[in-house]
Write a protein that holds these residues in place. Structure first.
Motif, short mmCIF file in Angstrom:
data_model
loop_
_atom_site.label_atom_id
_atom_site.label_comp_id
_atom_site.label_asym_id
_atom_site.label_seq_id
_atom_site.Cartn_x
_atom_site.Cartn_y
_atom_site.Cartn_z
N MET A 78 -16.92 23.48 2.57
CA MET A 78 -17.70 24.25 1.61
C MET A 78 -18.40 25.39 2.32
SD MET A 78 -20.80 22.85 -0.74
CE MET A 78 -21.54 22.01 0.65
N THR A 79 -19.09 25.03 3.43
CA THR A 79 -19.87 26.06 4.09
C THR A 79 -18.99 27.04 4.85
OG1 THR A 79 -20.17 24.42 5.80
CG2 THR A 79 -22.01 24.81 4.33
N SER A 80 -17.80 26.59 5.23
CA SER A 80 -16.97 27.49 6.00
C SER A 80 -15.98 28.25 5.12
CB SER A 80 -16.21 26.70 7.08
OG SER A 80 -15.44 25.71 6.47
N ALA A 81 -16.15 28.12 3.81
CA ALA A 81 -15.23 28.80 2.91
C ALA A 81 -15.31 30.31 3.09
CB ALA A 81 -15.56 28.44 1.46
N PRO A 82 -14.15 30.96 3.10
CA PRO A 82 -14.17 32.41 3.24
C PRO A 82 -14.69 33.06 1.96
CG PRO A 82 -11.95 31.64 2.82
CD PRO A 82 -12.81 30.43 2.93
N LEU B 256 -24.48 18.41 -2.36
CA LEU B 256 -25.46 19.39 -1.88
C LEU B 256 -25.65 19.27 -0.37
CD1 LEU B 256 -27.30 21.57 -3.22
CD2 LEU B 256 -29.14 19.91 -3.05
N ASP B 257 -25.63 20.39 0.31
CA ASP B 257 -25.74 20.45 1.76
C ASP B 257 -27.16 20.06 2.19
OD1 ASP B 257 -25.54 21.10 4.40
OD2 ASP B 257 -25.33 23.26 4.10
N ASP C 143 -28.34 19.85 5.06
CA ASP C 143 -28.82 20.74 6.12
C ASP C 143 -29.73 21.84 5.57
OD1 ASP C 143 -27.32 19.24 7.83
OD2 ASP C 143 -25.83 20.79 8.27
#
Lengths: 320, 279
Positions: free
Chosen positions: B1-5, B169-170, B172
């Motif tokens: 999710m967080t690394s999605a382009p 939900l992240d 972090d």
């Protein structure tokens, strides 16, 4: 700010993540926590940040015991492997977050954000959302966000772990320069020994919830305290009960009393350096590092019989 | 999710033939929707206009119709709002807290869906009615009773919309906010809530839509008192029973129009709440 970790223990259920760990981090230094996954390095970083409470031991910052101080009041900046970008806020909103919490005036916030955008080379990105940034840009944004509140300690948990190799190398150079500029006491976690050696002044090698050795990159490489450290900070060959680095083995073309015989299996050209894979007469394999020029001059090739003389081999007594 | 382009449009894959080709799939979708949605609505509009525009206007502007429509829309909005808050809290507890019996509670949430709504109405009457178990008066046959029944039947929507978002939900993000000095309440308000907003709005939209159309659970507990507790669906039913099929269709068309307009507003708010996701 100097940090002392004194005899810290942290358990998650049955799993012991930190087993009586003690560590000194000098003021203004750049320290790497290096170790395989599950070694406790991230937990140690999170205990220093105040994101985890240890079951035993103390964390002392500048002489003040902060073990019971919550993360909000520790004055630390924290960066996560996956950036933890506030994805509903713009780059400006992300960086300004800590300042808004502190209710600073808007002019001051805008000025500080502009300054930080320049520092992390993201000028012109203020109105973008994190979804519109690359991984490297997001991590730089996260760094700016952490630095905005002028933390006395910067803690980075595998900051470049999610990035591709090229961006990773650029960012670690950049982190090194940033540290020279900002001089904030910095601790980062990594499982990449090359990254740790490249960036850090002090490396703390961890394994199985304990610190194996702490020292400069040079000390760790040249005077490893034990077999684990020697194997983790560089490549090693095992000859009998001795350990030797691949570049500390000399290849001789003629026999000499103590040299061991071996046959070249493969000569791998890796650019400047050449790795020679050998099969010893007792059936074990060995890797030797030499230069491309040397391999060429002596016409090393597969099938050839050579004689090996280890130099600076180490023998460690039984562990612990 | 967080690394999605950067969010990109779905690439067109010219080389891979689609199942049945684009024209066929689109045709199927249009035909299906026509049979199930568009044609019935067209028929309803046609029926409502059978007696002419004048009669249509009369049917929807008589005070009893206006009162029923107003009650339906206002109570449905209130119910959607209340369950947006309560549903978010319940979802939070179910995702973030550990307590014995959590799985049982979690499976109970779907009960209002599993139960015939007339049974729900009966249950509420048995509990809150004047001769009910609690011995209360002033709930059944009042607007409060209407709201209560609607709160019950729309309970699961927000909870089931928010739960998966909250799980994903992240965490972090929340720790990052805390490390920047944010207290738990501030973290919830400035980090968690904005990220849950699209799910909350989606759940509230469904709850509203369901409340507007609710019939079965209300017919018993509301008492169907005109100008008091009579909701649009029950009013429409009474019109049909008394042979006013065209009037019933007219009121239905107005109810439908108001609902669609409000659903569109929900949609706009939802679009705004996810503005950061699109490039």
């Amino acid at each position: 700010m100097s940090i002392s970790v004194v005899d810290v223990t942290k358990r998650f259920g049955d799993f012991t993540a930190l087993d009586g760990v003690s560590l000194e981090v000098p003021d203004g230094s750049l320290t790497a926590l290096l170790g395989p996954s599950g070694s406790g390095k991230s937990t140690l970083l999170r205990v220093i940040a105040g994101l985890e409470r240890p079951q035993g031991g103390r964390v002392v910052m500048n002489g003040r015991d902060v073990t019971d101080v919550p993360v909000q009041e520790r004055g630390v900046g924290f960066c996560f492997q996956h950036y933890a970008a506030f994805k509903h806020q713009t780059v400006h909103g992300n960086i300004a977050f800590g300042l808004k919490i502190r209710k600073r005036p808007k002019d001051e916030i805008d000025a500080r954000v502009a300054e930080l955008l320049a520092l992390v080379q993201l000028e012109g990105f203020a109105d973008r959302y994190p979804a519109q940034l690359s991984g490297g840009q997001r991590q730089r944004m996260a760094l700016a966000r952490a630095l905005a509140v002028e933390p006395e300690v910067l803690l980075l948990d595998e900051p470049f772990g999610a990035l591709d190799a090229t961006v990773r190398k650029q960012l670690r150079q950049w982190l090194r320069r940033l540290h020279d500029e900002v001089h904030v006491t910095t601790i980062f976690v990594t499982h990449d020994q090359e990254e740790a050696m490249d960036v850090a002044e002090q490396i703390v090698v961890m394994n199985h919830a304990r610190i194996e050795q702490a020292g400069t990159p040079r000390q760790l490489y040249d005077e490893p305290a034990n077999e684990f450290v020697m194997g983790f900070v560089g490549e090693v060959n095992r000859i009998g009960d001795q350990l030797v680095r691949p570049h500390d083995i000399e290849i001789l073309l003629e026999p000499d009393g103590r040299a061991q015989e071996g046959q070249i299996e493969r000569v791998a050209h890796l650019g400047f350096e050449v790795r020679v894979d050998l099969l010893l007469d007792d059936g074990r394999t060995l890797a030797v590092q030499t230069t491309s020029a040397d391999a060429e001059q002596r016409e090393l090739e597969a099938g050839q019989i050579v004689y090996l003389r280890p130099d600076r081999a180490r023998r460690f007594s039984a562990q612990r | 999710m967080t690394s999605a382009p950067i969010a990109a449009p779905v690439p067109r894959r010219g080389a891979i033939p689609r199942l049945g080709g684009q024209a066929l799939t689109r045709g199927l979708v249009v035909a299906y929707l026509s049979v199930l949605v568009l044609l019935p609505i067209a028929a309803l509009v046609a029926t409502s206009l059978d007696d002419g525009l004048g009669r249509f206007w009369d049917a929807v502007t008589i005070p009893q119709a206006v009162a029923a429509l107003r009650l339906t829309v206002l109570v449905s909005l209130a119910v959607a709002a209340i369950n947006a808050v309560a549903g978010t809290v319940i979802a939070w507890v179910l995702v973030r807290d550990e307590f014995p019996g959590k799985r049982v509670v979690n499976s109970l949430i779907d009960l209002p869906f599993a139960m015939p709504t007339i049974v729900a109405g009966l249950t509420l009457l048995a509990l809150y009615g004047d001769n009910g178990v609690l011995g209360l008066s002033g709930v059944s046959f009042t607007k409060l009773g209407v709201a209560l029944a609607l709160l019950f039947v729309t309970l699961p929507f927000v909870i089931r919309a928010v739960q998966p978002t909250l799980i994903e939900l992240d965490r972090d993000m929340e720790e990052a906010a805390a490390s920047l000095g944010a207290r738990p309440l501030t973290v919830f308000w400035r980090i968690v809530l904005p990220n849950l907003a699209p799910a909350i709005i989606a759940g509230a939209t469904l709850a509203f839509a369901r409340a507007v159309g609710e019939f079965g659970s209300l017919i018993l507990i509301s008492g169907n008192i005109p100008f008091e507790t009579e909701v649009a669906s029950v009013f429409i039913f009474s019109l049909i029973e008394s042979g006013g099929i065209n009037s019933a269709a007219a009121v239905s068309v107005v109810l439908l129009t108001i609902s669609v307009a409000i659903l569109f507003l929900f949609h706009l708010v939802s679009r705004w709440s996810v503005r950061h996701d699109a490039a």
